[in-house]
Design a protein around this motif. Structure first.
Motif, PDB file in Angstrom:
ATOM      1  N   MET A  72       0.841  -1.201   0.000  1.00  0.00           N
ATOM      2  CA  MET A  72       0.000   0.000   0.000  1.00  0.00           C
ATOM      3  C   MET A  72       0.877   1.252   0.000  1.00  0.00           C
ATOM      4  O   MET A  72       1.939   1.281   0.608  1.00  0.00           O
ATOM      5  N   ASN A  73       0.394   2.284  -0.674  1.00  0.00           N
ATOM      6  CA  ASN A  73       1.106   3.559  -0.709  1.00  0.00           C
ATOM      7  C   ASN A  73       0.257   4.658  -0.094  1.00  0.00           C
ATOM      8  O   ASN A  73      -0.843   4.914  -0.555  1.00  0.00           O
ATOM      9  N   ILE A  74       0.811   5.266   0.928  1.00  0.00           N
ATOM     10  CA  ILE A  74       0.068   6.324   1.605  1.00  0.00           C
ATOM     11  C   ILE A  74       0.834   7.637   1.460  1.00  0.00           C
ATOM     12  O   ILE A  74       2.057   7.668   1.621  1.00  0.00           O
ATOM     13  N   ALA A  75       0.108   8.695   1.155  1.00  0.00           N
ATOM     14  CA  ALA A  75       0.710  10.030   1.169  1.00  0.00           C
ATOM     15  C   ALA A  75       0.105  10.814   2.322  1.00  0.00           C
ATOM     16  O   ALA A  75      -1.083  10.680   2.612  1.00  0.00           O
ATOM     17  N   VAL A  76       0.916  11.587   3.010  1.00  0.00           N
ATOM     18  CA  VAL A  76       0.389  12.459   4.069  1.00  0.00           C
ATOM     19  C   VAL A  76       0.773  13.896   3.722  1.00  0.00           C
ATOM     20  O   VAL A  76       1.947  14.189   3.474  1.00  0.00           O
ATOM     21  N   LEU A  77      -0.233  14.767   3.688  1.00  0.00           N
ATOM     22  CA  LEU A  77       0.014  16.180   3.400  1.00  0.00           C
ATOM     23  C   LEU A  77       0.215  16.897   4.723  1.00  0.00           C
ATOM     24  O   LEU A  77      -0.646  16.848   5.593  1.00  0.00           O
ATOM     25  N   ILE A  78       1.359  17.517   4.886  1.00  0.00           N
ATOM     26  CA  ILE A  78       1.591  18.208   6.148  1.00  0.00           C
ATOM     27  C   ILE A  78       1.922  19.673   5.902  1.00  0.00           C
ATOM     28  O   ILE A  78       2.475  20.044   4.872  1.00  0.00           O
ATOM     29  N   LYS A  79       1.561  20.483   6.883  1.00  0.00           N
ATOM     30  CA  LYS A  79       1.816  21.920   6.757  1.00  0.00           C
ATOM     31  C   LYS A  79       2.582  22.400   7.975  1.00  0.00           C
ATOM     32  O   LYS A  79       2.289  21.983   9.102  1.00  0.00           O
ATOM     33  N   GLN A  80       3.549  23.257   7.723  1.00  0.00           N
ATOM     34  CA  GLN A  80       4.281  23.846   8.833  1.00  0.00           C
ATOM     35  C   GLN A  80       3.523  25.111   9.264  1.00  0.00           C
ATOM     36  O   GLN A  80       3.205  25.952   8.432  1.00  0.00           O
ATOM     37  N   VAL A  81       3.225  25.208  10.542  1.00  0.00           N
ATOM     38  CA  VAL A  81       2.446  26.357  11.033  1.00  0.00           C
ATOM     39  C   VAL A  81       3.153  26.999  12.230  1.00  0.00           C
ATOM     40  O   VAL A  81       3.970  26.355  12.889  1.00  0.00           O
ATOM     41  N   PRO A  82       2.824  28.254  12.535  1.00  0.00           N
ATOM     42  CA  PRO A  82       3.425  28.873  13.725  1.00  0.00           C
ATOM     43  C   PRO A  82       2.972  28.128  14.981  1.00  0.00           C
ATOM     44  O   PRO A  82       1.838  27.659  15.059  1.00  0.00           O
ATOM     45  N   ASP A  83       3.868  28.017  15.933  1.00  0.00           N
ATOM     46  CA  ASP A  83       3.547  27.339  17.182  1.00  0.00           C
ATOM     47  C   ASP A  83       2.739  28.281  18.058  1.00  0.00           C
ATOM     48  O   ASP A  83       3.267  29.229  18.627  1.00  0.00           O
ATOM     49  N   THR A  84       1.455  28.021  18.136  1.00  0.00           N
ATOM     50  CA  THR A  84       0.604  28.937  18.901  1.00  0.00           C
ATOM     51  C   THR A  84       0.283  28.390  20.279  1.00  0.00           C
ATOM     52  O   THR A  84      -0.564  28.905  20.984  1.00  0.00           O
ATOM     53  N   ASP A  85       0.972  27.314  20.648  1.00  0.00           N
ATOM     54  CA  ASP A  85       0.605  26.659  21.899  1.00  0.00           C
ATOM     55  C   ASP A  85       0.739  27.586  23.100  1.00  0.00           C
ATOM     56  O   ASP A  85      -0.121  27.657  23.956  1.00  0.00           O
ATOM     57  N   ASP A  86       1.851  28.334  23.123  1.00  0.00           N
ATOM     58  CA  ASP A  86       2.040  29.163  24.311  1.00  0.00           C
ATOM     59  C   ASP A  86       1.887  30.653  24.017  1.00  0.00           C
ATOM     60  O   ASP A  86       2.387  31.485  24.749  1.00  0.00           O
ATOM     61  N   VAL A  87       1.216  30.976  22.912  1.00  0.00           N
ATOM     62  CA  VAL A  87       0.994  32.398  22.673  1.00  0.00           C
ATOM     63  C   VAL A  87      -0.032  32.929  23.667  1.00  0.00           C
ATOM     64  O   VAL A  87      -0.921  32.219  24.122  1.00  0.00           O
ATOM     65  N   LYS A  88       0.130  34.176  23.991  1.00  0.00           N
ATOM     66  CA  LYS A  88      -0.790  34.827  24.921  1.00  0.00           C
ATOM     67  C   LYS A  88      -1.478  35.970  24.186  1.00  0.00           C
ATOM     68  O   LYS A  88      -0.990  36.454  23.174  1.00  0.00           O
ATOM     69  N   LEU A  89      -2.599  36.399  24.723  1.00  0.00           N
ATOM     70  CA  LEU A  89      -3.265  37.547  24.129  1.00  0.00           C
ATOM     71  C   LEU A  89      -2.736  38.816  24.769  1.00  0.00           C
ATOM     72  O   LEU A  89      -2.539  38.877  25.975  1.00  0.00           O
ATOM     73  N   ASP A  90      -2.506  39.816  23.940  1.00  0.00           N
ATOM     74  CA  ASP A  90      -2.115  41.113  24.442  1.00  0.00           C
ATOM     75  C   ASP A  90      -3.326  41.736  25.136  1.00  0.00           C
ATOM     76  O   ASP A  90      -4.366  41.931  24.511  1.00  0.00           O
ATOM     77  N   PRO A  91      -3.210  42.020  26.440  1.00  0.00           N
ATOM     78  CA  PRO A  91      -4.395  42.496  27.165  1.00  0.00           C
ATOM     79  C   PRO A  91      -4.911  43.845  26.646  1.00  0.00           C
ATOM     80  O   PRO A  91      -6.090  44.140  26.767  1.00  0.00           O
ATOM     81  N   GLU A  92      -4.047  44.637  26.034  1.00  0.00           N
ATOM     82  CA  GLU A  92      -4.477  45.943  25.518  1.00  0.00           C
ATOM     83  C   GLU A  92      -5.258  45.792  24.224  1.00  0.00           C
ATOM     84  O   GLU A  92      -6.361  46.295  24.090  1.00  0.00           O
ATOM     85  N   THR A  93      -4.663  45.109  23.274  1.00  0.00           N
ATOM     86  CA  THR A  93      -5.251  45.062  21.936  1.00  0.00           C
ATOM     87  C   THR A  93      -6.046  43.800  21.670  1.00  0.00           C
ATOM     88  O   THR A  93      -6.817  43.729  20.728  1.00  0.00           O
ATOM     89  N   GLY A  94      -5.855  42.790  22.501  1.00  0.00           N
ATOM     90  CA  GLY A  94      -6.562  41.542  22.271  1.00  0.00           C
ATOM     91  C   GLY A  94      -5.978  40.729  21.133  1.00  0.00           C
ATOM     92  O   GLY A  94      -6.555  39.736  20.707  1.00  0.00           O
ATOM     93  N   THR A  95      -4.825  41.131  20.605  1.00  0.00           N
ATOM     94  CA  THR A  95      -4.225  40.353  19.517  1.00  0.00           C
ATOM     95  C   THR A  95      -3.223  39.346  20.077  1.00  0.00           C
ATOM     96  O   THR A  95      -2.817  39.418  21.229  1.00  0.00           O
ATOM     97  N   MET A  96      -2.853  38.420  19.212  1.00  0.00           N
ATOM     98  CA  MET A  96      -1.966  37.357  19.629  1.00  0.00           C
ATOM     99  C   MET A  96      -0.527  37.858  19.712  1.00  0.00           C
ATOM    100  O   MET A  96      -0.064  38.560  18.813  1.00  0.00           O
ATOM    101  N   ILE A  97       0.155  37.509  20.782  1.00  0.00           N
ATOM    102  CA  ILE A  97       1.576  37.851  20.862  1.00  0.00           C
ATOM    103  C   ILE A  97       2.338  36.672  20.284  1.00  0.00           C
ATOM    104  O   ILE A  97       2.371  35.591  20.862  1.00  0.00           O
ATOM    105  N   ARG A  98       2.935  36.891  19.115  1.00  0.00           N
ATOM    106  CA  ARG A  98       3.543  35.775  18.408  1.00  0.00           C
ATOM    107  C   ARG A  98       5.039  35.691  18.613  1.00  0.00           C
ATOM    108  O   ARG A  98       5.670  34.741  18.167  1.00  0.00           O
ATOM    109  N   GLU A  99       5.585  36.727  19.256  1.00  0.00           N
ATOM    110  CA  GLU A  99       7.031  36.794  19.372  1.00  0.00           C
ATOM    111  C   GLU A  99       7.642  35.512  19.907  1.00  0.00           C
ATOM    112  O   GLU A  99       7.139  34.919  20.853  1.00  0.00           O
ATOM    113  N   GLY A 100       8.728  35.140  19.304  1.00  0.00           N
ATOM    114  CA  GLY A 100       9.491  34.021  19.832  1.00  0.00           C
ATOM    115  C   GLY A 100       8.857  32.669  19.588  1.00  0.00           C
ATOM    116  O   GLY A 100       9.412  31.651  19.965  1.00  0.00           O
ATOM    117  N   SER A 101       7.689  32.644  18.927  1.00  0.00           N
ATOM    118  CA  SER A 101       7.111  31.330  18.706  1.00  0.00           C
ATOM    119  C   SER A 101       7.739  30.711  17.461  1.00  0.00           C
ATOM    120  O   SER A 101       7.941  31.379  16.448  1.00  0.00           O
TER     121      SER A 101
END
Ligand SMILES: Cc1cc2nc3c(=O)[nH]c(=O)nc-3n(C[C@H](O)[C@H](O)[C@H](O)COP(=O)(O)OP(=O)(O)OC[C@H]3O[C@@H](n4cnc5c(N)ncnc54)[C@H](O)[C@@H]3O)c2cc1C
Ligand SMILES: Nc1ncnc2c1ncn2[C@@H]1O[C@H](COP(=O)(O)O)[C@@H](O)[C@H]1O
Lengths: 341, 264
Positions: B1-30
């Motif tokens: 059997m031949n299986i293909a897996v499509l994978i995508k590299q994404v930013p690591d958002t596991d430990d991102v926090k929300l900026d309390p002022e703007t409500g946007t995601m702090i992505r730095e260092g991820s």
């Protein structure tokens, strides 16, 4: 008249899902701005309601296809039929529900007929100068809103989550249902539907609920959900949960809210003992009113809440229930009255 | 059997926090990670390979910048046999249609696969459209929202978890399946796997290797255009109640529930 605005409807277990009316209403608004007509497409085997209903929600034309092959959902057949329908009708816009069905069929159609598709739109409008569809959707967990256009390709297609738009007022309108006949090729399929198991009674889909009471790790133990069920019971709400409670087997996966669970948008959402990780917030942020209970004054969940209660949930939730029981009219009786309207 | 897996590299958002002022995601260092649901897809492919006593080859494919090779190496460490990197400046800015086009052509080019696995959606774009679009371009059936896979000789039985229940479907090969996290629990790479993957060959393909018209590539070939990005202002009023104010807050909440939720 300019080319039509088409709606792909959702029929579940023989009845019309309300999102179909929501989209028909939105299509009406768009078509009025474009001086075009609304064409509603509906594929079913048996139907409890009358297909004519769509006229009173704004359809100019209703194209129906009734066939045994639509008894249980077969994405391959739906994709072929919708592609054929689009080629026949040449609409300029196609709207579909962002349900597991719509989110399966529409991308396949987009792939087949080579056009753009925007997922999970929360806003749709017509750009005045160009007549193009402006599709707005949340991105990166709802922290930014992106507006997207499909300048060249036709039709411009979008999926929309249930409850994003209101069901329009019914009006007096009628029309003749057009039938769409399937040919053998459309019915040919490599997919055999073996079985469909509805959710157990009492575990209806939380995405259909107006009120959701969700619990997180802060409940500390499985039995904590019993308290939430009592609160939900008073309000006729559904139960949601954060991912760690699913992993701990306190409650089953269909209740999970968030990035890897369900995206919900009820009128009222309770986040109880939930810290407010971005992955959870991505699944509930568009709720109308958000109430949170958390003992940590810095919990992120407070930032997206309308009502932020800081304290022990085992103290606060019983107090809420007491007040609700005292102040609100019997929801069970009311609900019954409502559902027959 | 031949299986293909499509994978995508994404930013690591596991430990991102929300900026309390703007409500946007702090992505730095991820950093970047493999899209979590794609890990479930890899895990399932590895499970099937084990069941077939290794009579199975797993190919992982990704379209992305050159550093997406690290996602491929991780997949190799997890048990994939071959890795294909689709990278080209001309691919940049692709929407789901144009991404799917590159993946579909690369799948055609590399070999005949019995089964192609993808994540139900990626955590960055969140469209969930790439899988079914690839399937349509390859004229294969596609099962989405799959939480269980049982493979047989020439067919696969999948369980789809949908809003109001579960559906079982038997699908003929070749087919494409998009998976949910409920499918399995992804394993960690072994030390040995990690070592080997560092040296492993990665097949790199560019637009010149694929049979795609230039006007169908990247941003130019994307039917959709992002024309505006806004950060919604936080509209929540966030009334806070603690200590002795809690009772007061509850009364206010109950009044609002009565009037605006229950219409009483
Ligand atoms: C790829 C990926 C996908 C994910 N998808 C999802 C998803 O779909 N849904 C999801 O929910 N998560 C998801 N997560 C997990 C997410 O990152 C968080 O780990 C999770 O949401 C935290 O759950 P929680 O708030 O219940 O637990 P915790 O973060 O442990 O929070 C518990 C909270 O309860 C409070 N608390 C404790 N005791 C009490 C008390 N007695 N009274 C009041 N408050 C109390 C604490 O202050 C704390 O804020 C995902 C993660 C990843 C990496
Ligand atoms: N650039 C890419 N390269 C390889 N696979 C991708 C890519 N983008 C998306 N996919 C696959 O498609 C799935 C759904 O992604 P999306 O449609 O972007 O939400 C992912 O989980 C991957 O399996």
């Amino acid at each position: 008249m300019s080319p039509s605005v088409m709606v792909y409807t959702e029929i579940r277990n023989g009845s019309i899902h309300p999102v179909s009316y929501e989209l028909t209403g939105k299509a009406r608004e768009l078509a009025d701005k474009l001086n075009s007509e609304v064409v509603v497409v509906t594929l079913f085997n048996k139907l409890e309601e009358k297909v004519e209903e769509f006229f009173s929600y704004g359809a100019d034309r209703v194209i129906a296809s009734q066939d045994d092959c639509f008894k249980l959902f077969n994405q391959e057949i739906h994709t072929k039929v919708m592609s054929a329908m689009i080629l026949q009708e040449q609409p300029q816009i196609v709207l579909a529900p962002a349900t597991t069905g719509g989110r399966t069929v529409l991308p396949a159609v987009a792939g087949m007929i080579h056009t753009g598709l925007t997922a999970d739109c929360t806003g749709l409008d017509i750009e005045e100068e160009t007549g193009l569809l402006l599709q707005t959707r949340p991105a990166i967990g709802g922290n930014i809103m992106a507006t997207i256009k499909t300048p060249q390709h036709r039709p411009q297609m979008a999926t929309v989550r249930p409850k994003t738009f209101k069901i329009p007022e019914k009006r007096n309108a009628s029309g003749v249902i057009e039938t769409f006949c399937l040919n053998d090729d459309m019915k040919r399929t490599t997919i055999e539907i073996l079985d469909y198991k509805p959710l157990e009674a009492g575990t209806e889909n939380i995405q259909d609920k107006d009120i959701i009471v969700s619990g997180g790790k802060g409940l500390k133990r499985k039995e904590g959900f019993n308290l939430l069920k009592q609160l939900a019971g008073i309000l006729q709400g559904g139960i949601g949960a954060s991912r760690p409670t699913i992993e701990a087997k306190w409650i089953e996966y269909p209740h999970q809210v968030g990035l890897s669970g369900k995206v919900v948008s009820p009128k009222l959402y309770f986040a109880i003992g939930i810290s407010g990780a971005v992955q959870h917030i991505a699944g509930m942020e568009t709720s109308e009113i958000i109430v949170s209970v958390n003992k940590d004054p810095d919990a992120s969940i407070f930032q997206v809440s309308d009502y932020a209660f800081c304290g022990d949930l085992y103290d606060i939730v019983p107090k809420m229930m007491e007040q609700l029981k005292e102040k609100i009219a019997d929801p069970v009786k009311d609900k019954e009255g409502e559902s027959h309207v | 059997m031949n299986i293909a897996v499509l994978i995508k590299q994404v930013p690591d958002t596991d430990d991102v926090k929300l900026d309390p002022e703007t409500g946007t995601m702090i992505r730095e260092g991820s950093g970047t990670i493999i899209n979590p649901l794609d890990l479930n897809a890899i895990e399932e492919a590895v499970r099937i390979k084990k069941q077939l006593e290794d009579d199975c080859e797993i190919t992982v494919l990704t379209m992305g910048p050159p550093n997406a090779q690290f996602a491929l190496r991780e997949a190799l460490a997890l048990g994939a046999d071959k890795a294909v990197l689709l990278t080209d400046r001309k691919f940049a800015g692709a929407d789901s249609w144009s991404t799917a086009k590159v993946l579909a052509e690369a799948l055609k080019k590399t070999r005949r696969y019995d089964m192609i696995l993808a994540g139900e959606k990626a955590t960055d774009g969140e469209t969930g459209q790439v899988g079914p679009e690839v399937a349509a371009m390859l004229s294969m059936p596609c099962a989405t929202y799959v939480s269980e896979i049982e493979h047989n000789e020439n067919t696969v039985v999948v369980t789809r978890t949908v809003e109001d229940g579960t559906e079982k479907q038997r699908i003929q090969f070749p087919c494409l399946i998009t998976v949910l996290s409920a499918l399995n629990n992804p394993s960690m790479p072994t030390l040995n796997g990690k070592m080997n993957s560092r040296r492993a060959d990665i097949i790199t393909l560019t637009s010149q290797d694929l049979d795609i018209k230039p006007e169908e590539l990247g941003l130019k070939g994307s039917p959709t255009r992002v024309v505006k990005v806004t950060t919604p202002q936080k509209t929540r009023k966030t009334k806070r109640f603690s200590g002795s104010k809690i009772e007061e807050g509850i009364l206010e909440l109950v009044e609002e529930i009565k009037s605006s939720v229950l219409n009483q």
